[in-house]
Write an enzyme that holds these catalytic residues in place. Structure first.
Site, PDB file in Angstrom:
ATOM      1  N   GLU A 271     -40.064  57.250  10.849  1.00 38.93           N
ATOM      2  CA  GLU A 271     -40.952  56.095  10.648  1.00 38.93           C
ATOM      3  C   GLU A 271     -40.407  54.842  11.324  1.00 38.93           C
ATOM      4  O   GLU A 271     -41.169  53.981  11.737  1.00 38.93           O
ATOM      5  CB  GLU A 271     -41.122  55.802   9.145  1.00 38.93           C
ATOM      6  CG  GLU A 271     -42.357  56.423   8.552  1.00 38.93           C
ATOM      7  CD  GLU A 271     -42.747  55.853   7.187  1.00 38.93           C
ATOM      8  OE1 GLU A 271     -41.939  55.151   6.547  1.00 38.93           O
ATOM      9  OE2 GLU A 271     -43.867  56.138   6.748  1.00 38.93           O
ATOM     10  N   HIS A 292     -28.080  80.940  10.396  1.00 37.71           N
ATOM     11  CA  HIS A 292     -28.667  82.270  10.468  1.00 37.71           C
ATOM     12  C   HIS A 292     -30.175  82.204  10.720  1.00 37.71           C
ATOM     13  O   HIS A 292     -30.885  83.156  10.456  1.00 37.71           O
ATOM     14  CB  HIS A 292     -28.342  83.046   9.192  1.00 37.71           C
ATOM     15  CG  HIS A 292     -26.855  83.145   8.995  1.00 37.71           C
ATOM     16  ND1 HIS A 292     -26.105  84.143   9.565  1.00 37.71           N
ATOM     17  CD2 HIS A 292     -25.993  82.327   8.361  1.00 37.71           C
ATOM     18  CE1 HIS A 292     -24.828  83.949   9.255  1.00 37.71           C
ATOM     19  NE2 HIS A 292     -24.733  82.847   8.532  1.00 37.71           N
ATOM     20  N   LYS A 403     -53.609  56.306   6.177  1.00 38.41           N
ATOM     21  CA  LYS A 403     -53.895  55.874   4.798  1.00 38.41           C
ATOM     22  C   LYS A 403     -55.297  55.260   4.700  1.00 38.41           C
ATOM     23  O   LYS A 403     -56.041  55.509   3.765  1.00 38.41           O
ATOM     24  CB  LYS A 403     -52.868  54.819   4.362  1.00 38.41           C
ATOM     25  CG  LYS A 403     -51.553  55.384   3.854  1.00 38.41           C
ATOM     26  CD  LYS A 403     -50.563  54.275   3.598  1.00 38.41           C
ATOM     27  CE  LYS A 403     -49.991  54.277   2.203  1.00 38.41           C
ATOM     28  NZ  LYS A 403     -48.887  53.342   2.007  1.00 38.41           N
TER      29      LYS A 403
HETATM   30  O1  LIG Z   1     -43.829  52.304  -2.093  1.00 40.54           O
HETATM   31  P1  LIG Z   1     -45.222  52.452  -1.614  1.00 40.54           P
HETATM   32  O2  LIG Z   1     -45.845  51.132  -1.287  1.00 40.54           O
HETATM   33  O3  LIG Z   1     -46.044  53.256  -2.558  1.00 40.54           O
HETATM   34  O4  LIG Z   1     -45.156  53.219  -0.254  1.00 40.54           O
HETATM   35  C1  LIG Z   1     -44.741  54.559  -0.164  1.00 40.54           C
HETATM   36  C2  LIG Z   1     -44.724  54.984   1.289  1.00 40.54           C
HETATM   37  O5  LIG Z   1     -46.011  54.729   1.786  1.00 40.54           O
HETATM   38  C3  LIG Z   1     -46.257  54.750   3.171  1.00 40.54           C
HETATM   39  O6  LIG Z   1     -46.697  55.974   3.548  1.00 40.54           O
HETATM   40  C4  LIG Z   1     -45.175  54.228   4.045  1.00 40.54           C
HETATM   41  O7  LIG Z   1     -45.339  54.702   5.346  1.00 40.54           O
HETATM   42  C5  LIG Z   1     -43.812  54.603   3.552  1.00 40.54           C
HETATM   43  O8  LIG Z   1     -42.840  53.917   4.304  1.00 40.54           O
HETATM   44  C6  LIG Z   1     -43.682  54.249   2.103  1.00 40.54           C
HETATM   45  O9  LIG Z   1     -42.366  54.542   1.689  1.00 40.54           O
END
Ligand SMILES: O=P(O)(O)OC[C@H]1O[C@H](O)[C@H](O)[C@@H](O)[C@@H]1O
Length: 430
Positions: A271, A292, A403
């Site tokens: 990331e 292995h 997302k």
């Molecule tokens: O802690 P949050 O805001 O729930 O985010 C959780 C995760 O969400 C996203 O996918 C980001 O890319 C991550 O870097 C992050 O750790």
């Protein structure tokens, strides 16, 4: 943390000592940028101040109400789960509360886990920096319902780690739940040494001060030269090797307790550095098991890999009984630890003999101090790599795209990314 670059010097790809010396000027400039960012507690760089800014007393007192539960279920994803999972799996003692991680929304796994736990003896640790992540909040709603159904008052068994604002903060305030703040300027994947990663370790009674002391020791070794800082040596060499074609970094710890560490490293590396067509793909491996399976590819496949071999120099050992079985007598009287070390060194040598770059990373032991050094060291290595590559280390726009698309599909708003889903090209074979 000790880093040995010797097996990356005359390999293919490889990085010569003189090219590392030339790169050192850029390391010096990058170190200045990093130090300035740390002084101003800028977003991302602030994570490298955690050895001094994290407050172990506040973490211990926040989890104090949960004395000796049977289990702790962390509901979080990505950086909100992997740091804690790395620490709790590496430090686990048989007497510790069991630590589980709901970092996926697979209904079968969620249902199975909830049906096996005594929820009245379980602590739920909900972690989300943003307080809005769909997987985390959905899992939390499911867990809360399961507690209600089991007649357990979820407000007595839940604590929350989140930012100053957001849905989860509001929920914590509404129900007066014990809570911890996610520190400002610390991205999820750099938060293992903060409230986010340390709360479960605190519930399990592990030594947070020793973890932070290990991290501090590593931070004190950051300097303007890669030849003086193990973290920078690793970051600079990985960067130079990637530039020369080592586009995959196989992270291969020789300690089962570090299996999760490779997973944590994968998020950190992918990331942070996977941007603008650049980056180095992390592969997860485990020594000696993957000798292995994957080692064949690492040694004889495409010349596009760096293999990182990690080990503790001390570990509790167990002898191998003497045997008169034909051909096996050489094993008797030796120990599993000696065998594992021999395998580690044999793998290094086999890669080097084939000209495949590999780097040795060692800590004294898989304990709080060693983990503090290792996690901090890899974070600093990653930040340095990002500076050298000129990428925006602390953002993850490509993840955010997905997302938004998923949220749009679920009716959580009007996101144009969701349209791309219906535009999928198909070529189905049945
Ligand atoms: O802690 P949050 O805001 O729930 O985010 C959780 C995760 O969400 C996203 O996918 C980001 O890319 C991550 O870097 C992050 O750790």
């Amino acid at each position: 943390m000790r880093v040995d670059l010797g097996n990356a010097l005359s390999t293919t790809p490889g990085v010569s000592e003189s090219s590392l010396e030339r790169l050192d000027e850029q390391v010096a400039a990058a170190h200045e940028t990093i130090e300035e960012g740390r002084e101003n507690a800028e977003h991302g760089y602030a994570a490298l101040n955690l050895p001094d800014t994290a407050d172990p007393d506040a973490i211990r007192s926040a989890v104090e109400p949960f004395d000796a539960p049977e289990a702790v279920v962390t509901v979080g994803i990505g950086g909100s789960a992997l740091g804690a999972a790395t620490l709790s799996s590496a430090l686990a003692e048989p007497s510790d509360p069991d630590a589980y991680y709901l970092d996926n929304v697979d209904p079968e796994r969620v249902t199975r886990l909830l049906s096996t736990l005594d929820l009245s003896e379980t602590v739920v640790n909900v972690v989300s920096r943003s307080g809005t992540t769909a997987e985390t909040l959905s899992n939390f709603l499911v867990v809360r319902e399961a507690m209600d159904d089991a007649g357990v008052d979820w407000t007595d068994r839940t604590f929350v780690t989140t930012g100053e604002e957001g849905n989860l903060r509001n929920l914590a305030e509404k129900h007066d739940l014990p809570s911890l703040p996610v520190p400002d300027g610390v991205p999820g994947r750099f938060s293992a040494l903060s409230t986010v990663g340390l709360a479960v370790a605190a519930i399990q009674g592990h030594d947070l001060d020793a973890l932070l002391a290990g991290a501090r020791a590593e931070s004190e070794r950051l300097s303007g030269s890669l030849f003086e800082s193990p973290a920078y040596a690793y970051g600079a060499a990985s960067y130079a090797l990637a530039n020369r074609g080592a586009l995959t970094n196989a992270m291969m710890p020789y300690a089962e307790d570090l299996e999760y560490f490779a997973e944590w490293f994968a998020q950190l590396w992918a990331e942070s550095l996977g941007k603008d067509g650049l980056g180095q793909t992390p592969a997860r491996a485990l020594g000696a098991t993957d000798q292995h399976s994957q080692l064949q590819l690492y040694r004889a496949g495409p010349r596009d890999k760096l293999v990182t071999l990690v080990r503790p120099t001390e570990r509790a050992d167990r002898g191998i009984p003497e045997t008169d079985l034909e051909g096996l007598s050489y094993l008797g009287g030796s120990s599993l630890g000696e065998l594992l070390d021999a395998e580690f060194e044999a793998t290094e040598a086999s890669l080097a003999a084939a000209g495949v770059p590999n780097v040795r990373v060692e800590i004294d032991a898989v304990d709080e101090r060693g983990l503090g050094e290792l996690l901090y060291g890899m974070e600093a290595a990653c930040v340095l790599y990002g500076e050298l590559a000129g990428v925006s280390t602390f953002t993850q726009p490509a993840v955010e795209w997905g997302k938004r698309a998923a949220r749009g599909l679920l009716g959580g708003g009007d996101f144009e990314e969701a349209d791309a889903v219906s535009e999928k090209t198909s070529l189905v074979v049945e």
